[in-house]
Design an enzyme around this catalytic site. Structure first.
Site, PDB file in Angstrom:
ATOM      1  N   GLU A 157       1.418  -1.027  -0.433  1.00  0.00           N
ATOM      2  CA  GLU A 157       0.089  -0.212  -0.004  1.00  0.00           C
ATOM      3  C   GLU A 157       0.725   1.294   0.196  1.00  0.00           C
ATOM      4  OE1 GLU A 157      -3.669   0.135   0.125  1.00  0.00           O
ATOM      5  OE2 GLU A 157      -2.911   2.110  -0.475  1.00  0.00           O
ATOM      6  N   ARG A 160      -1.291   8.012   1.515  1.00  0.00           N
ATOM      7  CA  ARG A 160      -0.256   8.900   2.702  1.00  0.00           C
ATOM      8  C   ARG A 160      -0.986   8.960   3.762  1.00  0.00           C
ATOM      9  NH1 ARG A 160       0.408  13.405  -1.991  1.00  0.00           N
ATOM     10  NH2 ARG A 160      -1.247  12.149  -2.308  1.00  0.00           N
ATOM     11  N   LYS A 213       8.275  -1.869  -2.235  1.00  0.00           N
ATOM     12  CA  LYS A 213       7.635  -1.127  -1.614  1.00  0.00           C
ATOM     13  C   LYS A 213       8.147  -0.115  -1.097  1.00  0.00           C
ATOM     14  CE  LYS A 213       5.552   1.428   1.641  1.00  0.00           C
ATOM     15  NZ  LYS A 213       4.577   1.960   1.509  1.00  0.00           N
ATOM     16  N   GLY A 266       9.354  12.122   9.687  1.00  0.00           N
ATOM     17  CA  GLY A 266       8.501  11.473  10.507  1.00  0.00           C
ATOM     18  C   GLY A 266       7.120  10.157  10.166  1.00  0.00           C
ATOM     19  N   CYS A 269       6.096   5.222   8.432  1.00  0.00           N
ATOM     20  CA  CYS A 269       6.389   4.865   8.116  1.00  0.00           C
ATOM     21  C   CYS A 269       8.087   4.640   6.983  1.00  0.00           C
ATOM     22  CB  CYS A 269       5.659   4.839   5.782  1.00  0.00           C
ATOM     23  SG  CYS A 269       3.566   4.222   6.198  1.00  0.00           S
ATOM     24  N   LYS A 272      10.690   3.721   9.511  1.00  0.00           N
ATOM     25  CA  LYS A 272      10.743   1.989  10.357  1.00  0.00           C
ATOM     26  C   LYS A 272      11.195   1.499   8.529  1.00  0.00           C
ATOM     27  CE  LYS A 272       6.559   0.539   9.029  1.00  0.00           C
ATOM     28  NZ  LYS A 272       5.885  -0.128   8.504  1.00  0.00           N
TER      29      LYS A 272
HETATM   30  P1  NAD Z   1      -1.751   0.691  13.022  1.00  0.00           P
HETATM   31  O1  NAD Z   1      -0.791   0.200  13.799  1.00  0.00           O
HETATM   32  O2  NAD Z   1      -2.262   1.962  12.700  1.00  0.00           O
HETATM   33  O3  NAD Z   1      -2.888  -0.326  12.904  1.00  0.00           O
HETATM   34  C1  NAD Z   1      -2.233  -2.285  12.677  1.00  0.00           C
HETATM   35  C2  NAD Z   1      -4.079  -2.595  13.041  1.00  0.00           C
HETATM   36  O4  NAD Z   1      -3.683  -3.739  13.152  1.00  0.00           O
HETATM   37  C3  NAD Z   1      -4.703  -1.966  14.180  1.00  0.00           C
HETATM   38  O5  NAD Z   1      -5.677  -1.758  14.906  1.00  0.00           O
HETATM   39  C4  NAD Z   1      -3.822  -3.280  15.682  1.00  0.00           C
HETATM   40  O6  NAD Z   1      -4.584  -3.677  16.263  1.00  0.00           O
HETATM   41  C5  NAD Z   1      -4.480  -4.629  14.213  1.00  0.00           C
HETATM   42  N1  NAD Z   1      -3.396  -6.009  14.405  1.00  0.00           N
HETATM   43  C6  NAD Z   1      -2.219  -6.142  15.187  1.00  0.00           C
HETATM   44  N2  NAD Z   1      -1.971  -7.616  15.298  1.00  0.00           N
HETATM   45  C7  NAD Z   1      -3.808  -7.794  15.074  1.00  0.00           C
HETATM   46  C8  NAD Z   1      -4.034  -9.683  15.299  1.00  0.00           C
HETATM   47  N3  NAD Z   1      -3.142 -10.066  15.220  1.00  0.00           N
HETATM   48  N4  NAD Z   1      -5.561  -9.210  14.346  1.00  0.00           N
HETATM   49  C9  NAD Z   1      -5.748  -8.509  14.190  1.00  0.00           C
HETATM   50  N5  NAD Z   1      -5.611  -7.338  13.901  1.00  0.00           N
HETATM   51  C10 NAD Z   1      -4.363  -6.665  14.252  1.00  0.00           C
HETATM   52  O7  NAD Z   1      -0.384   0.601  11.647  1.00  0.00           O
HETATM   53  P2  NAD Z   1      -0.613   1.127   9.689  1.00  0.00           P
HETATM   54  O8  NAD Z   1      -0.221   2.317   9.445  1.00  0.00           O
HETATM   55  O9  NAD Z   1      -2.414   1.010   8.900  1.00  0.00           O
HETATM   56  O10 NAD Z   1      -0.376  -0.005   9.057  1.00  0.00           O
HETATM   57  C11 NAD Z   1       0.211  -1.493   8.954  1.00  0.00           C
HETATM   58  C12 NAD Z   1       0.837  -1.634   7.920  1.00  0.00           C
HETATM   59  O11 NAD Z   1       0.756  -0.762   6.489  1.00  0.00           O
HETATM   60  C13 NAD Z   1       2.285  -1.813   8.349  1.00  0.00           C
HETATM   61  O12 NAD Z   1       3.162  -2.701   7.684  1.00  0.00           O
HETATM   62  C14 NAD Z   1       2.637  -0.104   8.107  1.00  0.00           C
HETATM   63  O13 NAD Z   1       3.766  -0.061   7.398  1.00  0.00           O
HETATM   64  C15 NAD Z   1       2.441  -0.259   6.213  1.00  0.00           C
HETATM   65  N6  NAD Z   1       1.349   1.123   5.971  1.00  0.00           N
HETATM   66  C16 NAD Z   1       1.091   2.333   6.070  1.00  0.00           C
HETATM   67  C17 NAD Z   1       1.392   3.261   6.141  1.00  0.00           C
HETATM   68  C18 NAD Z   1       0.597   4.822   6.814  1.00  0.00           C
HETATM   69  O14 NAD Z   1       0.364   5.851   6.527  1.00  0.00           O
HETATM   70  N7  NAD Z   1       0.317   4.458   8.120  1.00  0.00           N
HETATM   71  C19 NAD Z   1       1.179   3.521   4.497  1.00  0.00           C
HETATM   72  C20 NAD Z   1       1.419   2.914   3.153  1.00  0.00           C
HETATM   73  C21 NAD Z   1       1.344   1.275   3.938  1.00  0.00           C
END
Ligand code: NAD
Length: 443
Positions: A157, A160, A213, A266, A269, A272
């Site tokens: 994904e 932003r 990614k 910050g 993403c 990390k």
């Molecule tokens: P987040 O921390 O906001 O959400 C993660 C969710 O997963 C939480 O609600 C948590 O409770 C849930 N979770 C954890 N373990 C679980 C399980 N075993 N079963 C069910 N639910 C579970 O994370 P995010 O920011 O949405 O990021 C998720 C992924 O997407 C990461 O790998 C991140 O790098 C990637 N990503 C994030 C963004 C961004 O802008 N936030 C953009 C692109 C990709």
């Protein structure tokens, strides 16, 4: 839409935006999270994160009944044909991605699988994870003595935060990494609504998709660190980085995007993902010198903001009150992960300062993150209250409301008139005209 039910596991920034958007396309969506408090909030009609437009779309799809929320792994697995893994992949101490949540989910899928499924990895994961997810699920099926057919797809994904809904429906590309024709066809069908926006698809193998990614994020982070370094040079040379970035951006090979100098990147993403790709390479005996330098430059940039403040106010900040405007890592989000404020505020406090902070959405999270500093931080209701009797104001996040501050009011309310505009929102002249000392980044 066809009758495909989509399961989304993890309802954070990516998972909730994805589930609500898929439901808005007309699919039946089951959104699952292991955090039952979050599930209950969602069930009661509340959205636990701030993302522009999300609440409105959420209300629409929940009313129309195309989405449901659950804490049950069995329920989501048994009732969905396509399962998106959207759980967090936070950094371990050595910078590598912690995959325990991803594998926890894979195990759960294997335990409850009841027919052909496409398992889609949307979380950002290191190369090879899709194949490991496949093995974890296979092992679980073996334990159940079941021989069920399934495919794992890597579908990173790129959304932003702050523009997530738009990005989900208008991505620059959709990357689908799989060796299975059947799974690729199903994925293409799911993303068919994007065809109206003429979104291109990149079909590749899982390893390539995974590294696309990380390479994309590492490149963008490097671009930011690059312009920040040029900005620091400009400060010593009397040049204006904004004009430099503008002129550089006019070169089609460079593009103006991600050339905005500031207090360092910050969020959840870039910090990390840059560390994770460096760590992956290190394990293979390859040193990622460019990305390492981008990380180091970014850490310095956050610290440099404090150096700039101290150059003006002195090393000992005892007795100084500093207003911080902006706690989230960027505008239009409540996400404070790795935000510049997490470096700047503690360093200012360690030098004796008292902080008055304000953010339109990120205050609650920051209060929790900086709980150890709470005696020295007052969180205020708005930007003007934060600046009252302050010796300096520091803009760390580019929220729209910080672009149009009533400078006259600030100049009357503040004890000393020091204006640190670390997002370059103002022209030096307009701020100096109000009697302030002005400092931006790279100008
Ligand atoms: P987040 O921390 O906001 O959400 C993660 C969710 O997963 C939480 O609600 C948590 O409770 C849930 N979770 C954890 N373990 C679980 C399980 N075993 N079963 C069910 N639910 C579970 O994370 P995010 O920011 O949405 O990021 C998720 C992924 O997407 C990461 O790998 C991140 O790098 C990637 N990503 C994030 C963004 C961004 O802008 N936030 C953009 C692109 C990709």
């Amino acid at each position: 839409m066809d009758g495909t039910t989509i399961g989304v596991i993890g309802t954070g920034y990516v998972g909730l935006v994805s589930s609500v958007s898929f439901a808005n396309f007309g699919y039946k969506v089951i959104a699952m999270d292991s955090d039952l408090e979050k599930v209950n909030l969602l069930k009661s009609g509340e959205v636990p994160i701030y993302e522009p437009g999300l609440k409105e779309m959420f209300d629409r799809v929940t009313e129309s009944g195309t989405i449901e929320f659950t804490g049950g792994m069995k329920y989501v697995v048994e009732n969905s044909k396509v399962l998106f893994i959207c759980v967090g992949t936070p950094p371990e101490d050595d910078g590598s991605a912690d995959l325990k949540y991803v594998f926890e989910v894979a195990e759960g899928i294997g335990k409850h699988m009841n027919g052909y499924k496409v398992i889609v990895d949307k979380s950002t994961v290191p190369v090879g994870t899709s194949r490991k997810v496949y093995s974890v699920i296979s092992n679980e099926l073996q334990k159940r003595r079941l021989d069920l057919h399934f495919d794992v797809v890597s579908n990173p994904e790129f959304l932003r935060e702050g523009k997530a809904l738009y990005d989900f429906t208008h991505p620059d590309r959709v990357v689908i990494g799989s060796d299975s024709e059947e799974a690729i066809e199903i994925m293409k069908k799911i993303y068919r609504p994007l065809k109206v926006n003429e979104v291109p698809f990149v079909i590749t193998n899982p390893e390539t998709a995974e590294i696309i990614k990380y390479s994309s994020n590492a490149f963008l982070a490097t671009k930011i660190s690059f312009i920040n370094e040029i900005a620091n040079l400009c400060e010593e040379l009397g040049a204006d980085v904004n004009q430099i970035a503008k002129a550089m951006g006019m070169d089609g090979r460079i593009s103006p995007k991600f050339l905005h100098p500031g207090p360092g990147y910050g969020g959840s993403c870039f910090p990390k993902d840059t560390r994770a790709i460096v760590n992956t390479a290190k394990k293979l005996g390859i040193e990622m010198k460019v990305i390492n330098a981008a990380i180091e430059a970014n850490e310095y940039q956050k610290h440099r903001m404090v150096i700039k403040i101290k150059r003006r106010l002195g090393d000992n900040l005892a007795g100084k009150t500093i207003a911080i405007l902006g706690l989230s890592f960027k505008a239009e989000t409540d996400d404070t992960r790795e935000s510049a404020a997490l470096v700047v505020i503690p360093e200012l406090i360690d030098s004796g300062a008292i902080i008055r902070a304000y953010d339109p959405k990120g205050t609650d999270e920051m209060r929790w993150r900086l709980k150890d500093f709470s005696p020295q931080i007052a969180y205020l209701e708005n930007e003007y209250d934060a600046c009252k009797n302050a010796d300096a104001v520091v803009i760390l996040t580019e929220w729209a409301q910080f672009r149009r501050l009533d400078l006259r009011r600030l100049s009357e309310d503040m004890r000393e008139k020091n204006f640190f505009d670390f997002r370059n929102l103002y022209s030096r002249e307009e701020v100096e005209d109000m009697g302030f000392y002005y400092e931006g980044v790279g100008r």
